[in-house]
Design an enzyme around this catalytic site. Structure first.
Site, PDB file in Angstrom:
ATOM      1  CG  ASP A  76       2.657 -11.137 -10.912  1.00 19.30           C
ATOM      2  OD1 ASP A  76       3.044  -9.755 -11.188  1.00 19.30           O
ATOM      3  OD2 ASP A  76       3.061 -11.511 -10.225  1.00 19.30           O
ATOM      4  CG  ASN A 145       3.989 -16.330   0.800  1.00 21.76           C
ATOM      5  OD1 ASN A 145       4.668 -15.889  -0.626  1.00 21.76           O
ATOM      6  ND2 ASN A 145       2.648 -16.260  -0.242  1.00 21.76           N
ATOM      7  CG  HIS A 147       4.599 -14.731  -3.878  1.00 20.33           C
ATOM      8  ND1 HIS A 147       3.429 -14.255  -3.667  1.00 20.33           N
ATOM      9  CD2 HIS A 147       5.320 -13.908  -4.306  1.00 20.33           C
ATOM     10  CE1 HIS A 147       3.744 -13.075  -3.658  1.00 20.33           C
ATOM     11  NE2 HIS A 147       5.019 -12.782  -3.288  1.00 20.33           N
ATOM     12  CD  GLU A 152      -0.057 -15.607  -2.836  1.00 22.27           C
ATOM     13  OE1 GLU A 152       1.383 -16.073  -2.463  1.00 22.27           O
ATOM     14  OE2 GLU A 152      -0.747 -14.369  -2.416  1.00 22.27           O
TER      15      GLU A 152
HETATM   16  P1  PGA Z   1       9.193  -7.207  -2.939  1.00 16.67           P
HETATM   17  O1  PGA Z   1       8.071  -8.747  -3.752  1.00 16.67           O
HETATM   18  O2  PGA Z   1      10.073  -7.287  -4.137  1.00 16.67           O
HETATM   19  O3  PGA Z   1       8.251  -6.421  -3.280  1.00 16.67           O
HETATM   20  O4  PGA Z   1       9.704  -8.085  -1.949  1.00 16.67           O
HETATM   21  C1  PGA Z   1       8.538  -9.597  -4.210  1.00 16.67           C
HETATM   22  C2  PGA Z   1       7.567 -10.108  -4.925  1.00 16.67           C
HETATM   23  O5  PGA Z   1       6.535 -10.408  -3.732  1.00 16.67           O
HETATM   24  O6  PGA Z   1       7.677 -11.577  -5.468  1.00 16.67           O
END
Ligand code: PGA
Length: 260
Positions: A76, A145, A147, A152
């Site tokens: 992304d 959450n 994702h 999302e």
């Molecule tokens: P993080 O993010 O590794 O910073 O916890 C994970 C994500 O948002 O996929």
């Protein structure tokens, strides 16, 4: 410890490896990536850009893994940042992984974030992945959450590369990460939109490796591994894939059932 994931539908395609802490998880992940890169000429590594895999990438650089013919594919990218903005995911991967390993820009593939907001650039990106022969190993993080990439909650399981609006929680998490200095990038507003590979795009990788560390991931990791496969928990979709490794530390794995 052996963890029992038989509650999940697709247990025989899913391996859970539990490390004592984030450092051990990063070491395990780096070793598995190194092995995977050695298995093919012109291997294609899918990279996540959150805080979790950061140490893994440092270890790949420290170990001097061979980057011969390696292509990197990003999951992304934010929309609206200048191409040279250090906060961009492509810029982050260039700085942390590609440049130290000597992977040239033409072997880094990024979801499109240009002015053309039609489907065409997203379809072209999907074609680019197919022309590469697909992703051999896709590294994933999991958002608080649920994702994966910027899919999302509510993202369809058959979603493909597309422009999305980021949830408030995701933008807040990404902002606090920067303010805590966890990303060594300058503080600033987190863009509202991004281009992300879809869930179906991600599931086409030959192998998935999801990394989760820290207590704050325990609840969502348990939901994703043991709850229903549900667009409201996008990471649960990885259980539909034939070859998944979840690497978690004891804190993140805390709510998964231990059998030995
Ligand atoms: P993080 O993010 O590794 O910073 O916890 C994970 C994500 O948002 O996929």
């Amino acid at each position: 410890m052996i963890y029992d994931l038989r509650l999940s539908r697709a247990h025989d395609n899913l391996r859970l490896v539990v490390g004592a802490g984030a450092e051990e998880c990063a070491s395990i992940a780096a070793s598995e990536i190194e092995t995977a890169l050695g298995e093919r000429t012109n291997p294609v590594l899918g990279v996540a850009t959150g805080a979790t895999p950061r140490r893994t990438y440092e270890l790949l650089v420290e170990r001097g893994v061979s980057s011969d013919g390696v292509h990197l594919v990003l999951l992304d990218e934010y929309i609206g940042l200048a191409p040279c903005d250090r906060r961009g995911f492509a810029a982050t991967i260039r700085r942390r992984l590609a440049e130290p390993l000597g992977i040239p820009p033409d072997r880094i593939h990024v979801p499109p974030v240009g002015r053309d907001q039609s489907h065409e650039p997203c379809e072209a990106f999907e074609r680019e992945l197919r022309d590469l022969g697909g992703v051999d190993l896709q590294v994933l993080g999991i958002g608080q959450n649920g994702h994966i990439a910027f899919n999302e909650p509510g993202s369809p399981l058959d979603s493909r590369t597309r422009v999305v609006r980021l949830s408030r929680l995701t933008r807040e998490n990404n902002r606090s990460l920067r303010e805590a200095g966890g990303n060594d990038d300058r503080a600033g507003e987190v863009p509202e939109r991004a281009c992300t590979q879809g869930i179906a795009t991600i599931l086409e990788a030959r192998r998935l490796m999801l990394l989760a560390t820290g207590e704050r991931k325990a609840g969502i990791l348990a939901d994703a591994m043991l709850g229903p496969i549900d667009p409201e928990v996008p990471a649960s979709a990885i259980r539909l894939h034939p070859d998944v490794t979840v690497i978690a530390d004891v804190d993140a794995a805390r709510l998964l059932p231990v059998i030995a």
